[in-house]
Design an enzyme around this catalytic site. Structure first.
Site, PDB file in Angstrom:
ATOM      1  N   ARG A 102       1.426  -4.930   3.774  1.00  0.00           N
ATOM      2  CA  ARG A 102       1.989  -4.452   2.515  1.00  0.00           C
ATOM      3  C   ARG A 102       1.574  -5.357   1.365  1.00  0.00           C
ATOM      4  O   ARG A 102       1.401  -6.557   1.535  1.00  0.00           O
ATOM      5  CB  ARG A 102       3.519  -4.426   2.604  1.00  0.00           C
ATOM      6  CG  ARG A 102       4.187  -3.949   1.317  1.00  0.00           C
ATOM      7  CD  ARG A 102       5.683  -3.920   1.438  1.00  0.00           C
ATOM      8  NE  ARG A 102       6.247  -5.249   1.256  1.00  0.00           N
ATOM      9  CZ  ARG A 102       7.529  -5.532   1.396  1.00  0.00           C
ATOM     10  NH1 ARG A 102       8.393  -4.604   1.741  1.00  0.00           N
ATOM     11  NH2 ARG A 102       7.973  -6.762   1.216  1.00  0.00           N
ATOM     12  N   CYS A 104       2.943  -5.821  -2.759  1.00  0.00           N
ATOM     13  CA  CYS A 104       3.978  -5.418  -3.696  1.00  0.00           C
ATOM     14  C   CYS A 104       3.762  -6.186  -4.981  1.00  0.00           C
ATOM     15  O   CYS A 104       3.589  -7.405  -4.955  1.00  0.00           O
ATOM     16  CB  CYS A 104       5.360  -5.738  -3.117  1.00  0.00           C
ATOM     17  SG  CYS A 104       6.719  -5.339  -4.238  1.00  0.00           S
TER      18      CYS A 104
END
Length: 124
Positions: A102, A104
């Site tokens: 991920r 972010c």
């Protein structure tokens, strides 16, 4: 060869893009805003918006015959990085083992004044 995927439960694409494209054994899901596909309304607050964005991803995953366990990568865009902990708490309820990679980050603005937008790549 590519296959266009569209779930009637997720918000319709409102521009020159697809909800998702399956190609080369992978599913590429466009960024999902926290909009309810049935009502067109946006959830309020970072927790509810994160939940709605992830629910929209789930609708598209299921339409293509995938589920959250197939997700290998997500990108999370936040209107404010100050919402990271609250977003992360909701996110953790959707990805409970073998978490995807991920990234972010905070962005200057998101469409419709959203607080979060999440995309994903899934592989079977």
């Amino acid at each position: 060869m590519k296959k266009i995927i569209a779930s009637p439960l997720a918000p319709k694409a409102v521009g020159p893009y697809s909800q998702a494209v399956e190609a080369g054994g992978a599913l590429y899901i466009s960024g999902q805003l926290p909009v309810d596909g049935a009502t067109g309304k946006m959830a309020e607050g970072i927790e509810a918006q994160t939940r709605q964005s992830l629910d929209n991803l789930g609708h598209i995953l299921r339409e293509a015959g995938y589920d959250y366990s197939h997700v290998v990568k997500t990108t999370v865009l936040l209107q404010s990085i100050g919402d990271f902990a609250a977003m992360n708490a909701v996110y953790a309820g959707y990805f409970t083992s073998e978490m995807p990679a991920r990234i972010c980050f905070e962005v200057a603005a998101l469409p419709m004044g959203a607080l979060v937008e999440i995309d994903a790549v899934a592989v079977k």
